[in-house]
Design a protein around this motif. Structure first.
Motif, PDB file in Angstrom:
ATOM      1  N   SER A  25       0.838  -1.194   0.000  1.00 10.54           N
ATOM      2  CA  SER A  25       0.000   0.000   0.000  1.00 10.54           C
ATOM      3  C   SER A  25       0.873   1.244   0.000  1.00 10.54           C
ATOM      4  N   THR A  26       0.364   2.310  -0.561  1.00  7.84           N
ATOM      5  CA  THR A  26       1.085   3.577  -0.571  1.00  7.84           C
ATOM      6  C   THR A  26       0.240   4.628   0.120  1.00  7.84           C
ATOM      7  N   GLY A  27       0.890   5.632   0.673  1.00  8.03           N
ATOM      8  CA  GLY A  27       0.166   6.713   1.304  1.00  8.03           C
ATOM      9  C   GLY A  27      -0.254   6.376   2.723  1.00  8.03           C
ATOM     10  N   ARG A 211       0.259  -4.666 -12.178  1.00  5.53           N
ATOM     11  CA  ARG A 211       0.888  -3.746 -11.221  1.00  5.53           C
ATOM     12  C   ARG A 211       1.089  -4.396  -9.859  1.00  5.53           C
ATOM     13  N   LYS A 304      -7.796  -2.776  -5.727  1.00  3.88           N
ATOM     14  CA  LYS A 304      -8.184  -1.727  -4.792  1.00  3.88           C
ATOM     15  C   LYS A 304      -8.334  -2.289  -3.379  1.00  3.88           C
ATOM     16  N   HIS A 308      -9.693   2.852  -2.700  1.00  2.00           N
ATOM     17  CA  HIS A 308      -8.348   3.350  -2.949  1.00  2.00           C
ATOM     18  C   HIS A 308      -7.508   2.326  -3.704  1.00  2.00           C
ATOM     19  N   CYS A 309      -6.577   2.817  -4.504  1.00  3.79           N
ATOM     20  CA  CYS A 309      -5.654   1.931  -5.208  1.00  3.79           C
ATOM     21  C   CYS A 309      -4.796   1.186  -4.193  1.00  3.79           C
ATOM     22  N   TYR A 310      -4.569  -0.086  -4.485  1.00  8.67           N
ATOM     23  CA  TYR A 310      -3.671  -0.880  -3.653  1.00  8.67           C
ATOM     24  C   TYR A 310      -2.367  -1.120  -4.409  1.00  8.67           C
ATOM     25  N   ALA A 312      -0.368   0.942  -5.877  1.00  9.60           N
ATOM     26  CA  ALA A 312      -0.103   1.802  -7.034  1.00  9.60           C
ATOM     27  C   ALA A 312      -0.694   3.178  -6.759  1.00  9.60           C
ATOM     28  N   ASP A 313      -0.139   4.201  -7.399  1.00 12.72           N
ATOM     29  CA  ASP A 313      -0.663   5.558  -7.260  1.00 12.72           C
ATOM     30  C   ASP A 313      -1.958   5.736  -8.050  1.00 12.72           C
ATOM     31  N   ASN A 314      -2.083   5.022  -9.156  1.00 12.32           N
ATOM     32  CA  ASN A 314      -3.279   5.088  -9.986  1.00 12.32           C
ATOM     33  C   ASN A 314      -3.669   3.678 -10.383  1.00 12.32           C
ATOM     34  N   CYS A 315      -4.970   3.454 -10.520  1.00 15.34           N
ATOM     35  CA  CYS A 315      -5.438   2.121 -10.882  1.00 15.34           C
ATOM     36  C   CYS A 315      -6.748   2.248 -11.652  1.00 15.34           C
TER      37      CYS A 315
END
Length: 437
Positions: A25-27, A211, A304, A308-310, A312-315
């Protein structure tokens, strides 16, 4: 084998529920993941009337339709009988010699057939040591079995166990466990993604989303993991002891016929309210979610985590056109973060919509909670259309909060809700009541 065929310490269940620390996860969690607001006319607190105590790890409950009797499934492999005068000394069912328990394994779900009063059919979902057909490297075998209950409702008939479904489980966690009958009379079965973390590792197949490696949640052909299944236990198909409903979404198409919905990580508990089916899907380590499940729905894991994306920054918000026609990745109706909000926690425990009058202001609200209760239960106000539902935290009344320091499950009977968990008196079953009792 083909596709047909607790706690040692209470903290073990929490660790598995909360996901794995090695995450992609990011963020950081955000405080506004779910609309949190003051919903008018909610009770100031919820009381807990204790019906049974001294249990170990009560994970599920079923209510006899023809007697003042409740069946409580305990993780170590026992189904206890609770009647008006308390717990009976002899259990309905003792499977400890064939259940492997600990962490997230054990006796995880029970359900009574809709015609239980006449046919006495009991269904249980448990973890077994690896059975024939389970690869040597795998952790255990998912077992769904049927038992015949005696006419007095206090024991099972010797030798009556019939195995309905077995699924090889590669890892020891993410086993889900809930089984519920829907309004259509079919049995719905929650199945986790196979365990470990991120839907990756031993027993996790490759999917369309490059990804993030792995992907049982996004694959509907290799195995039955990461899903909610739907079967007809009143039918059969050759040697298969159940039938497939004709309108299951993957019948006559690519994919396994048992599938009803997919894209789940760990749908620990399920709930039926009229025609609606809810799944509480335990998140990785950032967000928890509750999904309103529809036939053929893809709920996003491991692309996801919630909305939210899991990893990756975008999905994407849908699968490629080459994957089942580009189906949408459906968002939950409830989402909350692991920290930073009034409604927060580590492992969602879905309850059900309250349909009684004992607690003014709660009727029509979806009641749920978190394994780490923090002295609160949660409510969400159902909304039409898309979007997350408004949520709020309601404290457990003074003097009762210690009864439920670890929430494990809910049950509903005649519209009233019951909370199962561990607290000052050990494991217990508690009816939700107005704070004055």
């Amino acid at each position: 084998m083909d596709r047909r065929h607790f706690l040692r310490a209470t903290g073990a269940l929490a660790a598995g529920f909360a996901g794995c620390t090695a995450s992609q996860s990011t963020g950081q969690p955000t405080a506004d993941a779910t609309p949190t607001e003051t919903v008018s006319d909610l009770p100031e607190a919820i009381g807990l009337e204790t019906l049974a105590s001294g249990l170990r790890a009560p994970l599920d409950i079923a209510f006899a339709p023809d007697a003042d009797r409740r069946y409580v499934a305990e993780q170590q492999g026992v189904v206890s009988v609770h009647e008006a005068d308390g717990l009976r000394s002899e259990p309905l069912l003792d499977l400890r010699d064939q259940v492997t328990a600990g962490g997230e394994k054990g006796l995880l779900g029970i359900a009574l057939h809709p015609d239980f009063a006449t046919n006495r059919r009991l269904f249980v979902r448990y973890s077994s040591p690896p059975r024939q057909g389970t690869p040597d490297s795998y952790s255990h075998t998912f077992v769904l079995s049927e038992f015949q209950v005696s006419q007095d409702g206090r024991s099972v008939v010797d030798g009556s166990e019939q195995t309905v479904l077995e699924i090889p489980e590669p890892q020891g966690n993410h086993n889900a466990g809930a089984i519920v009958f829907g309004a259509d009379g079919y049995l719905y079965i929650g199945v986790g993604d196979g365990g470990a973390g991120g839907d990756q590792g031993r027993g996790h197949v490759d999917d369309w989303y490059d990804r993030v490696g792995g992907g049982n949640g996004q694959d509907v052909q290799a195995n039955l993991l990461g899903s909610i299944l739907r079967i007809d236990v009143d039918g059969s198909d050759g040697d298969q002891p159940y039938a497939i409903p004709d309108d299951n979404p993957l019948v006559d198409g690519p994919g396994l016929d048992e599938y009803y919905a997919w894209g789940f990580r760990n749908p620990w508990r399920l709930a039926v309210d009229g025609q609606d089916l809810y799944a509480g899907d335990v998140g990785q380590n950032r967000f928890e979610e509750i999904d309103r499940v529809v036939a053929g729905g893809n709920y996003g894991w491991n692309v996801k985590e919630g909305t939210h994306c899991y990893g990756a920054d975008n999905c994407p918000d849908s699968t490629p056109a080459s994957v089942r026609g580009g189906e949408p990745l459906l968002d939950p109706v409830v989402e909350y973060p692991h920290s930073g909000a009034a409604v927060s926690g580590i492992s969602v425990i879905v309850g059900n919509v309250y349909r009684a009058s004992a607690i003014p202001g709660l009727d029509g609200q979806l009641v749920f909670g978190d394994y780490r209760t923090g002295g609160d239960l949660f409510v969400a106000t159902p909304q039409s259309g898309d979007g997350l539902w408004p949520t709020a935290a309601i404290p457990i009344a003074d003097g009762d909060a210690g009864k439920l320091s670890q929430l494990l499950s809910f049950g509903r009977h005649e519209g009233e809700l019951y909370a199962l968990g561990i607290g000052d008196g050990g494991g217990g079953v508690h009816r939700l009541v107005a704070p004055d009792g």
